[in-house]
Design a protein around this motif. Structure first.
Motif, PDB file in Angstrom:
ATOM      1  N   ASP A 140       3.996  -7.082  -5.160  1.00  0.00           N
ATOM      2  CA  ASP A 140       5.337  -6.546  -4.965  1.00  0.00           C
ATOM      3  C   ASP A 140       5.698  -5.788  -6.222  1.00  0.00           C
ATOM      4  OD1 ASP A 140       6.126  -7.641  -2.428  1.00  0.00           O
ATOM      5  OD2 ASP A 140       5.958  -9.588  -3.410  1.00  0.00           O
ATOM      6  N   TYR A 141       6.167  -4.562  -6.043  1.00  0.00           N
ATOM      7  CA  TYR A 141       6.587  -3.784  -7.199  1.00  0.00           C
ATOM      8  C   TYR A 141       7.787  -2.946  -6.790  1.00  0.00           C
ATOM      9  CZ  TYR A 141       6.558  -0.127 -10.751  1.00  0.00           C
ATOM     10  OH  TYR A 141       6.919   0.762 -11.725  1.00  0.00           O
ATOM     11  N   LYS A 142       8.857  -3.099  -7.531  1.00  0.00           N
ATOM     12  CA  LYS A 142      10.098  -2.384  -7.241  1.00  0.00           C
ATOM     13  C   LYS A 142      10.456  -2.474  -5.769  1.00  0.00           C
ATOM     14  CE  LYS A 142      10.405   0.684 -11.128  1.00  0.00           C
ATOM     15  NZ  LYS A 142      10.450   2.024 -11.651  1.00  0.00           N
ATOM     16  N   LEU A 185       3.358  -0.219   1.597  1.00  0.00           N
ATOM     17  CA  LEU A 185       3.790  -0.656   2.918  1.00  0.00           C
ATOM     18  C   LEU A 185       5.236  -0.227   3.152  1.00  0.00           C
ATOM     19  CD1 LEU A 185       2.669  -2.424   5.286  1.00  0.00           C
ATOM     20  CD2 LEU A 185       3.816  -4.345   4.207  1.00  0.00           C
ATOM     21  N   LYS A 192       1.399   2.849 -12.676  1.00  0.00           N
ATOM     22  CA  LYS A 192       2.346   1.725 -12.761  1.00  0.00           C
ATOM     23  C   LYS A 192       1.775   0.476 -12.089  1.00  0.00           C
ATOM     24  CE  LYS A 192       6.190   4.003 -14.246  1.00  0.00           C
ATOM     25  NZ  LYS A 192       5.505   5.008 -15.027  1.00  0.00           N
ATOM     26  N   LEU A 248      -1.435  -0.126 -11.129  1.00  0.00           N
ATOM     27  CA  LEU A 248      -2.795  -0.527 -11.510  1.00  0.00           C
ATOM     28  C   LEU A 248      -2.800  -1.685 -12.522  1.00  0.00           C
ATOM     29  CD1 LEU A 248      -5.791   0.116 -11.167  1.00  0.00           C
ATOM     30  CD2 LEU A 248      -5.575   1.805 -12.967  1.00  0.00           C
ATOM     31  N   ILE A 263      -0.757  -3.992 -12.836  1.00  0.00           N
ATOM     32  CA  ILE A 263      -0.358  -5.257 -12.213  1.00  0.00           C
ATOM     33  C   ILE A 263      -1.539  -5.849 -11.452  1.00  0.00           C
ATOM     34  CG2 ILE A 263       1.319  -6.372 -10.683  1.00  0.00           C
ATOM     35  CD1 ILE A 263       3.177  -3.989 -11.225  1.00  0.00           C
ATOM     36  N   PHE A 264      -2.243  -4.983 -10.741  1.00  0.00           N
ATOM     37  CA  PHE A 264      -3.450  -5.477 -10.058  1.00  0.00           C
ATOM     38  C   PHE A 264      -4.454  -6.002 -11.083  1.00  0.00           C
ATOM     39  CE2 PHE A 264      -2.031  -2.595  -6.554  1.00  0.00           C
ATOM     40  CZ  PHE A 264      -2.004  -3.546  -5.546  1.00  0.00           C
TER      41      PHE A 264
END
Lengths: 929, 95
Positions: free
Chosen positions: B29-31, B56, B76, B78, B80-81
């Motif tokens: 989940d991002y923003k 999604l 942004k 990448l 996080i993954f």
């Protein structure tokens, strides 16, 4: 008064007592506390209030001792903090320069040892100075010595510069410290014991030893002599060797300097300082990568991308990427570092690194050979003028009637100048290809050491370089009696063939006859061709004959002759007639004009050379080969070596570097090389094309050449095909790089970017397990993570496995990439991928952080002083605490932190790297500013 | 969106309208958006070399995905993954 006021007052009283002679102080009864006479009550009262305010309870028992010990400790800590901060500043300011000093000293040592070696050689040669070649050798050695002396001077200047900078920083710190001690005296109360420093300055008696030591150190710094060797003493300052002992005695007595060298490792571990001798260069390379990447993208996304330029940029990107990795790798290397131009690289990477940088624009300014190359360029321009002069001689020729002319390529020249023309071309070719290991040649130019012998031969035979000398031109062969017997025999044979055709006319009276020849219409072409062959053979005597097999043909007619022969053979085959006996068709040279041939060969592209060789037949088997003839072999060996270097990414011994699709070519090239190398002047040789090979290996050699030619052709065709069909497999490509390339280089229309895909989900039929998924994730991340690596992968387009092999030499990422390409997931452990990613992030961070330093003022101005409770712990404890904190922190606030990192527009990688930002992770309590 | 959360998990296969099949590798989940990291797979569900980021979304016709191609967004998400990958200690036991 509040708590802080009492504390300050108490601390002052403690410090005051420390600076008073014993006669001026007295103890507080029942304690070990010493204060100035008459201040015991004042101290006791202040201590009571302080204790009660701090602990919120009445002072009782041994409260005086408790307060005193606490404040005494704080005083010590204050001093230590001051020293640590100073030590840290000094360490950071000097570390990279001192590391560089080490490398410079190594270079200087090597330079001096080389000079010694060359001087010795000159002395040895002096005994044989009467020999011309020895004199030349001596001149060359002297030039090399001069260049080494220049280099020595440069290194010494660099060392002196570092000395001034490093010692300047130390001097500043020492002077600040001395000023601090002077201030202590100025602020002291009446009655405090004072003294004079060595320079006559008034100071507190208790500071005398420290002050004097600082003063002595300043004097040592002043007396560092640039004429003597300069070395770093304990990573602290630069001195002459004879001063080392004195400095080593002083350093432990000066707290902050003691910390710099004694606690160097601790400081390094705690503060994570950069220690890369290539720091500045890495910054430059990164900047270049960014610039190039942007330019590449602009071109690629433009309306009509210039494919050639794009290809060039991509190659440069790969090179810069590899360079940046090698530079970073050097900092972590346990091997000896070697200086290559202005960089320090792992000695095992020296050659690879040099190959990467030598053609790149960014590095040219660092090329120590630059001046030599510029001189070569000048000489090349002059030689080209000389060529023009030779060409112009034909148009300006107004002397004799019917001058003998010859054609070289598309240029018409006087026959007498043909040799000089070829010779000059060969010299230019060598100069243009001399880019490293340049050896000065007395007559002019700097050549690649491997060319030296050949170059000198060419120079000796050059009119340009020997205008007054009569150059022995092999072309001047008028006086040599040539044997045209074979020509005459051939002419007879051809005439007999023509006669046969003429007779055919009478045998077939009903058939249509030719108008232009006394033969049947069906034989007309063949007849004319046979006639042409006769004409060519006849004209050889008067037209600059060149030996072709057993025959002499006019210069430049060999190919024509061969084509006609071939056509006749085909015509006869079609007519089911007997094929003309094979006649030598490949132009070879005689001993008389072999230099001309050599010059030709120098300029012959590999493909032509190899494809044409196949047509050749054996000739001159009995002839003795002169060294000049065997030069052809050397030229061919150079060409083969270049191809091998290309296939092995400049590491010819490393078979593992060769992409699988290139293996056959590589093997054939190595075999071809071995055959040529097996040639000895005494061997029984046979000419194949332009080279000589042992007779028993000739057939195999031809086979190799055939195969290589067809491999090259197939590759060319494939390349052509790809170029014609660049983007039809987006998303369906078998090559990841194609995918990457398309994804990035294709201009994606806005609406396509936003295209909504409806989708269905289902469970996978395969049960991979977490490990396999992690492998795939990791491999994907390896590709995505580094923009630099990404750029490199984009450029893989042409030879995916080849570049993967380059990456493979650089560590885990390459290994994984290759395994992934081969779909050998089982060979890749998630832990390995994690390591590779961490390494990569670390490298990126390492490189990028050095750019970040420039901008954020806030960061630069921060001086972190670590609190004692943290610093005083053993390092292992600190590391464990950190790791624990990191883990906890990562779990709780990982994403938040990352978001913050992004929101602050910082380099997002920084947040991820497990080199902790101490303040952020441990909380601000651990820091004071 | 919640529906997607329920219906979608790592190692599932997404089939897009153009019949491309993608293996889900990670979801974040991002923003306030959900991002999916996937790799294209062939008929036998073996990964190809196309790694894709999807975002999604949902509209009146239901859920959809958009392929994330702009560098800024990728830069942004990448990390996080990557952070997920590096910090997932569980897989240590797997190794």
């Amino acid at each position: 008064m509040n708590l802080e006021n009492f504390k300050t007052s108490l601390l002052e009283m403690i410090k005051e007592a420390d600076n008073l002679p014993a006669s001026e102080i007295e103890g507080i009864p029942g304690t070990s506390i010493l204060v100035k006479k008459g201040r015991t009550d004042e101290f006791t009262a202040a201590a009571r209030y302080y204790y009660e305010l701090k602990n919120n309870q009445f002072a009782a028992g041994n409260f005086l001792e408790e307060v005193y010990q606490e404040l005494r400790e704080e005083l010590l800590n204050e001093e230590e903090e001051h020293d640590i901060s100073k030590a840290y500043d000094l360490y950071t300011a000097n570390e990279s320069d001192l590391t560089r000093l080490g490398y410079l000293n190594k270079s200087l040592e090597m330079n001096l040892s080389d000079q010694e070696k060359y001087r010795k050689s000159i002395n040895d040669l002096n005994s044989r100075i009467s020999d011309l070649s020895v004199r030349e050798e001596i001149v060359n050695l002297q030039k090399t010595l001069e260049s080494l002396a220049d280099s020595e001077l440069r290194i010494k200047n660099d060392i002196a510069e570092i000395k001034d900078k490093v010692n300047g920083n130390v001097r500043k710190a020492v002077e600040e410290e001395m000023q601090f001690l002077k201030d202590c005296y100025a602020n002291t109360r009446f009655g405090t014991a004072t003294d004079f420093g060595l320079d006559g300055t008034s100071i507190l008696a208790s500071d005398k030893e420290v002050y004097d030591n600082l003063y002595i150190l300043l004097k040592i710094i002043d007396n560092v002599n640039e004429k003597d060797p300069i070395v770093a003493v304990d990573s602290t300052l630069c001195v002459n060797p004879h001063q080392i002992d004195a400095v080593r005695e002083l350093l432990p007595k000066i707290n902050f300097l003691n910390l710099v060298y004694k606690k160097k490792e601790e400081l390094k571990d705690t503060i994570s300082l950069a220690n890369n001798p290539n720091e500045d260069l890495i910054k430059e390379v990164l900047k270049e990568i960014d610039k190039l990447y942007n330019e590449t993208m602009n071109i690629a996304r433009g309306p009509n991308p210039d494919e050639t330029l794009l290809e060039e940029y991509k190659i440069q990107l790969v090179k810069y990427t590899m360079i940046s990795f090698l530079l970073v790798k050097a900092a972590h290397s346990k091997n000896t570092l070697t200086q290559v131009w202005n960089a320090y690289v792992d000695s095992e990477d020296e050659r690879t690194f040099e190959n990467f940088i030598k053609d790149l624009p960014l590095f040219q300014k660092y090329n120590p050979e630059l001046k030599k190359l510029e001189e070569n360029q000048k000489l090349i321009r002059e030689l080209k003028e000389h060529l023009k002069d030779l060409e112009n001689k034909v148009t300006n020729y107004q002397g004799l009637t019917n001058p003998s002319l010859t054609k070289i390529g598309d240029k018409v020249l006087l026959s007498e100048d043909a040799y000089e023309y070829h010779n000059t071309l060969a010299i230019i070719h060598m100069l243009e290809n001399s880019k490293e290991r340049l050896i000065p040649v007395k007559e002019g130019g700097y050549v690649f050491s491997d060319y030296l012998t050949k170059y000198k031969e060419l120079i000796q035979n050059s009119k340009y370089f020997n205008p007054s000398k009569t150059v022995e031109e092999p072309q001047k062969q008028d006086h040599i009696e040539l044997d045209f017997t074979a020509n005459e025999e051939m002419i007879e044979k051809l005439k007999a063939e023509m006669k046969t055709l003429e007779i055919e006319t009478t045998n077939h009276p009903g058939e249509e006859k030719s108008v232009d020849a006394p033969v049947l219409k069906s034989d007309e072409v063949e007849y004319m061709m046979l006639n042409s062959l006769v004409s060519i053979l006849n004209s050889a005597k008067t037209n600059n004959p060149v030996k072709v097999g057993e025959l002499y043909l006019p210069d430049g007619e060999g190919k024509n002759f061969a084509t006609i022969m071939d056509t006749i053979a085909k015509l006869r085959e079609a007519k089911n007639k007997s094929v003309t006996p094979e006649v030598p068709v490949k132009e070879t040279t005689t001993d008389e004009n072999s230099e001309q041939g050599s010059a030709d060969e120098e300029l012959t592209p590999t493909t032509d050379a190899t494809t044409n060789i196949a047509d050749s037949t054996k000739v001159n088997e009995e002839e003795k080969r002169s060294p000049v003839d065997l030069m052809f072999n050397l030229n061919m060996l150079d060409i083969i070596q270049e191809d091998i270097m290309r296939l092995t990414n400049n590491e010819p011994e490393k078979l593992e570097n060769v992409a699988s699709e290139d293996l056959e070519e590589y093997t054939l090239l190595v075999e071809q090389q071995m055959i040529l190398k097996s040639v000895k002047p005494t061997s029984e040789l046979i000419q194949v094309g332009s080279v000589y090979v042992p007779k028993d290996l000739a057939e195999r050699y031809k086979e190799i050449v055939y195969k290589l030619a067809s491999i090259k052709q197939a590759k060319e065709e494939a390349k052509q095909k790809n170029n014609n069909n660049p983007s039809n497999d987006h998303g369906k490509s078998d090559s990841a790089t194609d995918g990457v390339q398309n994804a990035d280089y294709e201009e994606i229309p806005e609406e396509e970017q936003e295209e909504k895909h409806r989708f269905k989900t289902r469970k996978s039929k395969k049960r991979r397990g977490k490990k396999a998924i992690k492998c795939i994730v990791g491999a994907g991340l390896v590709i995505w993570l580094s923009p630099a690596l990404f750029s490199a992968l984009v450029a893989i387009g042409a030879t995916p496995l080849g570049v993967a092999a380059i990456l493979g030499t650089l560590g885990g990422a390459g290994f994984i990439w290759k395994k992934f390409k081969d779909r050998k997931y089982e060979d890749v452990e998630p832990g390995l991928i994690r390591g590779a990613i961490q390494d990569m992030i670390h490298n990126i961070k390492d490189m990028r952080s050095q750019e970040v330093v420039k901008e954020p003022k806030e960061k630069k101005e921060r001086i972190y002083t670590l609190n004692n409770d943290f610093l005083n712990q053993p390092l292992e404890y600190n590391q464990t605490t950190l790791n624990k904190k990191i883990e906890e922190d990562a779990k709780k606030t990982r994403e938040t932190k990352i978001m913050n990192g992004i929101a602050m527009d910082q380099d997002v990688d920084e947040v991820l790297v497990e080199i902790p930002n101490l303040e952020e992770i441990l909380g601000s309590d651990h820091f004071t500013r | 969106m919640d529906k997607a959360k329920e219906n979608m998990s790592i190692e599932d296969i997404i089939t897009l309208g153009d019949n491309r099949e993608l293996l889900i590798l990670d979801i974040i989940d991002y923003k306030e958006s959900k991002y999916i990291y996937c790799v294209e797979v062939d008929e036998e569900e073996n990964p190809k070399e196309n790694f894709i980021f999807l975002k999604l979304g949902q509209d009146e016709d239901g859920e959809y995905v958009i392929e994330v191609k702009d560098e800024a967004t990728i830069n942004k998400i990448l990390p996080i993954f990557t952070a997920n990958y590096l910090n997932d200690k569980d897989d240590e036991e797997d190794v």
